[in-house]
Design an enzyme around this catalytic site. Structure first.
Site, mmCIF file in Angstrom:
data_model
loop_
_atom_site.group_PDB
_atom_site.id
_atom_site.type_symbol
_atom_site.label_atom_id
_atom_site.label_comp_id
_atom_site.label_asym_id
_atom_site.label_seq_id
_atom_site.Cartn_x
_atom_site.Cartn_y
_atom_site.Cartn_z
ATOM 1 N N GLY A 191 18.811 -8.133 2.564
ATOM 2 C CA GLY A 191 20.198 -7.945 2.170
ATOM 3 C C GLY A 191 20.789 -9.213 1.604
ATOM 4 O O GLY A 191 20.166 -10.279 1.619
ATOM 5 N N THR A 227 20.884 -6.775 10.494
ATOM 6 C CA THR A 227 20.998 -7.256 9.115
ATOM 7 C C THR A 227 22.427 -7.072 8.630
ATOM 8 O O THR A 227 22.999 -7.951 7.974
ATOM 9 C CB THR A 227 20.018 -6.511 8.197
ATOM 10 O OG1 THR A 227 18.676 -6.790 8.610
ATOM 11 C CG2 THR A 227 20.191 -6.939 6.746
ATOM 12 N N HIS A 230 24.572 -9.786 10.206
ATOM 13 C CA HIS A 230 24.316 -11.074 9.551
ATOM 14 C C HIS A 230 25.022 -11.146 8.195
ATOM 15 O O HIS A 230 25.739 -12.119 7.899
ATOM 16 C CB HIS A 230 22.800 -11.224 9.380
ATOM 17 C CG HIS A 230 22.367 -12.444 8.638
ATOM 18 N ND1 HIS A 230 21.884 -13.565 9.265
ATOM 19 C CD2 HIS A 230 22.311 -12.723 7.295
ATOM 20 C CE1 HIS A 230 21.553 -14.486 8.362
ATOM 21 N NE2 HIS A 230 21.807 -13.993 7.147
ATOM 22 N N GLU A 231 24.832 -10.106 7.365
ATOM 23 C CA GLU A 231 25.386 -10.155 6.008
ATOM 24 C C GLU A 231 26.911 -10.053 6.007
ATOM 25 O O GLU A 231 27.582 -10.709 5.204
ATOM 26 C CB GLU A 231 24.770 -9.056 5.143
ATOM 27 C CG GLU A 231 23.258 -9.162 4.964
ATOM 28 C CD GLU A 231 22.799 -10.475 4.342
ATOM 29 O OE1 GLU A 231 23.638 -11.194 3.755
ATOM 30 O OE2 GLU A 231 21.605 -10.794 4.457
ATOM 31 N N HIS A 240 24.632 -19.898 6.825
ATOM 32 C CA HIS A 240 23.462 -19.860 7.695
ATOM 33 C C HIS A 240 23.563 -20.986 8.724
ATOM 34 O O HIS A 240 24.032 -22.089 8.407
ATOM 35 C CB HIS A 240 22.175 -20.022 6.887
ATOM 36 C CG HIS A 240 21.804 -18.788 6.123
ATOM 37 N ND1 HIS A 240 21.372 -18.818 4.822
ATOM 38 C CD2 HIS A 240 21.797 -17.480 6.481
ATOM 39 C CE1 HIS A 240 21.108 -17.589 4.409
ATOM 40 N NE2 HIS A 240 21.367 -16.759 5.403
ATOM 41 N N GLN A 261 20.357 -27.875 13.667
ATOM 42 C CA GLN A 261 18.953 -27.491 13.781
ATOM 43 C C GLN A 261 18.244 -27.716 12.460
ATOM 44 O O GLN A 261 18.863 -27.715 11.392
ATOM 45 C CB GLN A 261 18.806 -26.045 14.242
ATOM 46 C CG GLN A 261 19.190 -24.981 13.234
ATOM 47 C CD GLN A 261 19.078 -23.566 13.810
ATOM 48 O OE1 GLN A 261 19.690 -23.254 14.831
ATOM 49 N NE2 GLN A 261 18.315 -22.716 13.142
ATOM 50 N N ASP A 292 15.887 -8.575 14.847
ATOM 51 C CA ASP A 292 17.112 -7.940 15.351
ATOM 52 C C ASP A 292 17.230 -8.042 16.864
ATOM 53 O O ASP A 292 18.310 -8.307 17.400
ATOM 54 C CB ASP A 292 17.130 -6.457 14.957
ATOM 55 C CG ASP A 292 17.619 -6.258 13.532
ATOM 56 O OD1 ASP A 292 17.586 -7.221 12.743
ATOM 57 O OD2 ASP A 292 18.019 -5.122 13.194
#
Length: 570
Positions: A191, A227, A230-231, A240, A261, A292
């Site tokens: 995505g 997903t 996240h998107e 990110h 990180q 997921d």
């Protein structure tokens, strides 16, 4: 803390084989951003202005103090583009994605408790909810889903699916709706999203058919709807978590409480996973690249960053005044909505044997998976505290059951709006359970639906069939809330509020037969939090200078009338 999203790096190199395409998470959001910045040099200035507004919001500690739970509701339109019948995903799969978003953005996902002790105190309720649109930009009724069969077997990341002229489906007004496109993306991409500040015609989120929601076409390890989580996070201005800076440990994601990180994480890491001299990466964050099942939290800092978009001057503040999530007519014509079916397939082992709320008090044996108790009802007042009691009956063994209790507060025929899930818990006991909840002050007056769902499956929602358990429906009448008839408009017209916008005080002019001393006034911010610092002196003068700039709702009660009116504090 990671490098800014402006980094000119792709999310990942694209894999080619079908097996590889589903092995690791791949997001093309940064690629898409770079293409847009190249095509439109002015976009960089818009992005910078959005970042400046965000930092101003974050610097004002009062903004954080006024945050509350799940009060921003975003209308969603889902554009389904399919080449094969398998890609024409079902309404149920679409609703499952909305359910995941609502859980993940309100900290009601069952797995957030997996956060390690070091991060447990940072798990955030973002306070954002999502509902399928009920009216189009032109005011027509809609399901919030539109479909189009296409001869294209796959799509790239160049936004062609977002335009009818290139074979896709056009975006709805992106200042009033979240546009989700579901299609077969090429190259292993799951995505991508458009950050705030991009072109309105392409604003929204694109998700691969096999990574959208639960069930149906969704394929492991991206079959839990994350997903989408996240998107949508990118669409709400999150970068990110590793900052797209390679392994340099030198940048920032503009969030203070996410550990620096080195790079993205994949699969299902074990805690701790250290890099960049930290104790551990926050790899379970929705903005990392894990599977997921391994991601289950936003941080408090990320929540604040997203909420900045809805403050005064925020890039997505237009969504606060969207009517896309409201059925046409605004409820002024009395109708009885049609509710989705919900039923357990088997009650051979467990069933609902008690529901008690106010004057509803029903004990029963099994009812074949569903009981229509809408002839039974009780009355609750808007703004009142309530407690509902319920219990399970078992044939022999007491199994773990998952309870979800809903009230359709806005009477729109579903249970997916913010705050309508009033109880959610599990238990393996046959003893009577109880859950306390508060009826929103903005609930609509009149009769509506109470739904009690008990299932052996934690993923069961308010609609559809499930394996073991039972659903029971009852009626609840709301009093003292928003009026749903034309008389409400007449009552609103009788009250005058000026100046609007204002910087310090509001003058309240009442109808001739009303006394100012009899009026009770309460002010709520855009999230529904009561602004206790506002003073009303009983003479018609409301002091609001203590409020931060923003959009607020004034609730007026005079004993017989409840009126809600918006105003802007400059």
């Amino acid at each position: 803390m990671k490098k800014t999203v402006y980094a000119a790096l792709a999310c990942l190199g694209l894999l080619t084989s079908a097996a590889q395409a589903q092995s690791v998470r791949q997001c093309a959001t940064v690629d898409n951003l770079q293409a847009q910045l190249t095509a439109d040099p002015a976009m960089a200035a818009r992005r910078a202005a959005i970042e400046a507004q965000t930092q101003t919001y974050l610097a004002n500690k009062a903004n954080e103090a006024q945050r509350t739970n799940a009060v921003i509701t975003i209308p969603v339109v889902v554009h389904v583009l399919y080449n094969t019948s398998a890609q024409n995903i079902s309404d149920a799969q679409i609703q499952s994605q909305l359910d995941v978003l609502n859980q993940d953005y309100s900290k009601t996902n069952s797995d957030y408790t997996k956060a390690p002790a070091a991060f447990a105190g940072l798990v955030a309720n973002v306070g954002i909810q999502f509902v399928l649109a009920k009216q189009t930009p032109t005011g027509a009724a809609t399901t919030g889903i539109e479909r189009k069969q296409t001869t294209k077997t796959s799509w790239g990341t160049d936004d062609q699916m977002k335009k009818a002229s290139t074979g896709g489906l056009d975006a709805w007004n992106s200042s009033k709706y979240l546009n989700l496109w579901v299609c077969n993306l090429s190259g292993g991409v799951l995505g991508y999203a458009q950050f705030p500040g991009g072109p309105a015609a392409t604003d929204g989120v694109v998700i691969l058919t096999t990574a959208f929601g639960k069930g149906g076409s969704a394929v492991a390890p991206f079959n839990l709807g994350r997903t989408g989580t996240h998107e949508v996070g990118h669409w709400l201005n999150l970068n990110h978590i590793w900052g797209d800076d390679g392994t340099s440990c030198s940048g920032t994601d503009n969030v203070s409480d996410t550990p620096n990180q080195a790079d993205e994480n994949y699969g299902t890491p074990s805690y701790p996973q250290a890099s960049c001299s930290n104790t551990s990466d926050m790899f379970m964050n929705y903005m990392d690249y894990v599977d997921d099942v391994a991601m289950y939290m936003f941080s408090t800092g990320q929540s604040s960053r997203m909420n900045a978009l809805f403050a005064s001057g925020g890039a997505r503040v237009g969504l606060l005044t969207s009517v896309g999530g409201t059925a046409p007519g605004g409820g002024t014509t009395p109708t009885t909505p049609t509710y989705c079916a919900s039923k357990g397939s088997s009650v051979g082992y467990e069933w609902v044997d008690l529901v008690q709320l106010g004057s509803i008090n029903r004990s029963s044996a099994a009812n074949a998976g569903y009981y229509d108790g809408t002839a039974l009802g009780t009355t609750v007042a808007a703004g009142s505290a309530q407690t509902i009691y319920y219990s399970a009956g078992f044939a022999s063994t007491a199994y773990t059951e998952y309870w979800k209790i809903y009230i359709d507060y806005n009477q729109d025929g579903d249970f997916t709006d913010a705050g309508e899930l009033v109880a959610s818990r599990s238990s393996n006991a046959s003893t009577t359970l109880s859950s306390a909840f508060t009826v929103p002050s903005t609930a609509k007056n009149g009769k509506t639906r109470l739904r009690v769902v008990m299932s052996d499956n934690s993923a069961t929602t308010s609609c559809g069939s499930y394996s073991y358990g039972e659903t029971e429906d009852y009626s609840v009448t709301i009093s003292g809330g928003l009026r749903t008839s034309e008389s409400a408009k007449a009552a609103l017209a009788d009250y005058k509020l000026f100046p609007n916008p204002t910087s310090d005080v509001l003058n309240l002019v009442l109808p001739a037969d009303h006394l100012a001393a009899n009026v009770q006034v309460e002010v709520f911010d855009a999230r529904g939090a009561s602004m206790k610092q506002v003073r009303y002196d009983g003479s018609g003068l409301l002091e609001v200078q203590q409020l931060p700039a923003g959009v607020y709702t004034l609730r007026l009660t005079d004993g017989s009338t409840v009126v809600h009116q918006r105003f802007v504090k400059q």
